[in-house]
Design an enzyme around this catalytic site. Structure first.
Site, PDB file in Angstrom:
ATOM      1  N   GLY A  71      44.475  38.493  33.877  1.00  0.00           N
ATOM      2  CA  GLY A  71      45.224  38.120  34.804  1.00  0.00           C
ATOM      3  C   GLY A  71      46.154  36.942  34.135  1.00  0.00           C
ATOM      4  N   GLN A 180      43.878  38.270  43.396  1.00  0.00           N
ATOM      5  CA  GLN A 180      43.052  38.182  44.115  1.00  0.00           C
ATOM      6  C   GLN A 180      43.032  39.205  45.691  1.00  0.00           C
ATOM      7  OE1 GLN A 180      39.941  36.663  44.437  1.00  0.00           O
ATOM      8  NE2 GLN A 180      40.205  35.365  42.792  1.00  0.00           N
ATOM      9  N   HIS A 202      38.550  42.316  36.612  1.00  0.00           N
ATOM     10  CA  HIS A 202      37.116  41.647  36.926  1.00  0.00           C
ATOM     11  C   HIS A 202      36.979  41.440  38.477  1.00  0.00           C
ATOM     12  CE1 HIS A 202      37.443  37.131  36.190  1.00  0.00           C
ATOM     13  NE2 HIS A 202      38.581  37.693  35.872  1.00  0.00           N
ATOM     14  N   THR A 238      46.713  46.217  19.724  1.00  0.00           N
ATOM     15  CA  THR A 238      45.678  47.215  20.197  1.00  0.00           C
ATOM     16  C   THR A 238      45.143  47.269  21.618  1.00  0.00           C
ATOM     17  OG1 THR A 238      45.267  47.603  17.895  1.00  0.00           O
ATOM     18  CG2 THR A 238      43.816  48.929  19.398  1.00  0.00           C
ATOM     19  N   CYS A 328      37.946  28.201  37.047  1.00  0.00           N
ATOM     20  CA  CYS A 328      38.285  27.147  35.911  1.00  0.00           C
ATOM     21  C   CYS A 328      38.129  25.809  36.158  1.00  0.00           C
ATOM     22  CB  CYS A 328      39.833  27.370  35.716  1.00  0.00           C
ATOM     23  SG  CYS A 328      40.345  29.077  35.793  1.00  0.00           S
TER      24      CYS A 328
HETATM   25  C1  LIG Z   1      45.045  34.134  41.752  1.00  0.00           C
HETATM   26  C2  LIG Z   1      44.411  34.300  40.066  1.00  0.00           C
HETATM   27  N1  LIG Z   1      45.435  34.416  39.398  1.00  0.00           N
HETATM   28  C3  LIG Z   1      45.078  34.452  37.970  1.00  0.00           C
HETATM   29  C4  LIG Z   1      43.797  34.599  37.637  1.00  0.00           C
HETATM   30  C5  LIG Z   1      43.389  34.714  36.198  1.00  0.00           C
HETATM   31  O1  LIG Z   1      42.891  35.920  36.018  1.00  0.00           O
HETATM   32  P1  LIG Z   1      41.860  36.152  34.740  1.00  0.00           P
HETATM   33  O2  LIG Z   1      40.418  35.591  34.915  1.00  0.00           O
HETATM   34  O3  LIG Z   1      41.747  37.662  34.553  1.00  0.00           O
HETATM   35  O4  LIG Z   1      42.446  35.573  33.589  1.00  0.00           O
HETATM   36  C6  LIG Z   1      42.838  34.328  38.618  1.00  0.00           C
HETATM   37  C7  LIG Z   1      41.243  34.263  38.268  1.00  0.00           C
HETATM   38  O5  LIG Z   1      40.507  33.519  39.059  1.00  0.00           O
HETATM   39  C8  LIG Z   1      43.072  34.180  39.929  1.00  0.00           C
HETATM   40  O6  LIG Z   1      42.315  34.052  41.039  1.00  0.00           O
END
Ligand SMILES: Cc1ncc(COP(=O)(O)O)c(C=O)c1O
Length: 384
Positions: A71, A180, A202, A238, A328
């Site tokens: 994401g 989300q 995920h 890839t 994070c």
């Molecule tokens: C709203 C939002 N954007 C982006 C991301 C980032 O996604 P990824 O964990 O696949 O990098 C997250 C992950 O928590 C998210 O909740």
């Protein structure tokens, strides 16, 4: 000890069907999708089928979809790719919100360092941006607008349709982080004023390390990764063939029973809140986020007098996994930028905990966790 996983917004478990799709594709031979031989063609076919699935689910064209590695990569590709292309057209404004995921906010800060003019829209106490403030910030110099569909910490939904319409009227590119919201909200790209959309596997019971970026046909966009000509020259590297096949399976399952999925999460959330009111008392906690305009699977609440860290640690000792905010920042003591942007009291911010629900969770788990949460709170308050 039995374990309870209430952190689906951080990452969600792969379902058995998704895992089977992953294994089937991973076992399917060593084909590089760019190779011309039969093995390569077989791998290419898997990606092509997955792309068709997403095109059907999102009501867009398969050629408008780019598979990415997360994401975060989808967000970064959308923002840097569109902003740089727009600069060549004399547009240098970027408009976003104070509650975006760091994958968007930090990318926007970097664009600001590269010379773009950044406007960060404030939010109200529920974490919602005002349409009129967004409209006032978007004009003929705006290159890009980035507003998330549903917030990862509070679940609050944003008025993306109204803002997207306004952005479109001003020929600004509209990006939506739906990482989300995907799997819980309808996303019809034929009807919605969205030019770029980021998704991640995920969060919907797919594998980690796979993302998707939708780029509406005709959107000014430059790639950010250079190398091979994968993804129609828009994302070199890839492809994760098995991950992509499993992502498509997860999306198909999620959208096959969207209402059941929503109802299930909503039931767990309401049961948890009802039991918590019973055991702890309704006046002892407060829910953070919008009461109605919200995703069903996220519940952010503060229990004044009990810090997020102690609550999370004690929940963990009891076998319950929850989170202090976005994945994070949950490992650090930093207060959530989302709750701070909502202008909540320091006490409310420092005692916030996020529970998020999904596949495999039961009402019994909600009951048990509410009871455990109340017991921990009572214990902590005695120590004050
Ligand atoms: C709203 C939002 N954007 C982006 C991301 C980032 O996604 P990824 O964990 O696949 O990098 C997250 C992950 O928590 C998210 O909740």
């Amino acid at each position: 000890m039995s374990f309870i996983y209430f952190d689906h917004a951080a990452t969600s478990p792969m379902s058995s069907e998704v895992l089977a799709a992953y294994v089937e594709a991973a076992n399917g031979g060593p084909g590089n999708p760019s190779s011309l031989h039969a093995h390569g063609r077989a791998a290419r076919e898997r990606i092509s089928l997955a792309r068709d699935t997403f095109a059907r689910l999102l009501s867009c064209q398969a050629s408008e979809l780019i598979f990415t590695g997360s994401g975060t990569e989808s967000d970064n590709t959308a923002l840097f790719g569109a902003a740089r292309a727009q600069r060549q057209r004399g547009r240098s404004g970027i408009v976003t919100t104070a509650v975006e995921h760091h994958a968007v906010l930090h990318a926007c800060r970097q664009l600001e360092a590269e010379g773009f003019r950044l406007t960060i829209l404030p939010v109200d106490e529920y974490g919602r941006v005002s349409v009129s403030e967004a409209k006032a910030a978007i004009d003929e110099t705006t290159a890009l607008v980035s507003v998330m569909a549903g917030n990862n910490e509070t679940g609050t939904l944003q008025p993306i349709a109204e803002i997207g319409d306004w952005a479109r009227n001003h020929k600004a590119i509209m990006h939506v982080d739906a990482v989300q919201a995907f799997g819980y909200a309808e996303l019809n790209l034929k009807e919605m004023p969205i030019d770029l959309l980021s998704l991640s596997a995920h969060k919907i019971n797919g594998p980690q390390g796979v993302g998707l970026l939708y780029v509406r046909k005709g959107t000014h966009f430059q790639p950010i990764l250079y190398g091979g000509s994968q993804e129609r020259n828009r994302r070199a590297g890839t492809e994760n063939v098995a991950g992509i096949a499993a992502f498509a399976k997860a999306a198909e399952i999620a959208y096959g029973d969207l209402s059941i999925r929503r109802e299930h999460a909503e039931e767990i959330r309401s049961a948890f809140l009802a039991r918590l009111s019973e055991h702890l008392g309704q006046d002892r906690f407060v829910v953070n986020g919008h009461p109605d305009e919200r995703l069903p699977h996220i519940l952010n609440l503060s229990i004044p007098g009990v810090s997020s860290e102690s609550m999370l640690m004690n929940l963990d000792l009891e076998g319950v996994s929850a989170s202090g905010g976005s994945a994070c920042t949950s490992g650090s003591l930093k207060p959530s930028h989302v709750l701070l942007a909502m202008n909540l009291s320091t006490e409310r911010v420092s005692s916030a905990v996020r529970f998020s629900f999904g596949l495999g969770n039961t009402i019994e788990e909600a009951d048990k966790t509410a009871k455990i949460t109340a017991t921990i709170s009572a214990r902590m308050r005695i120590r004050l």
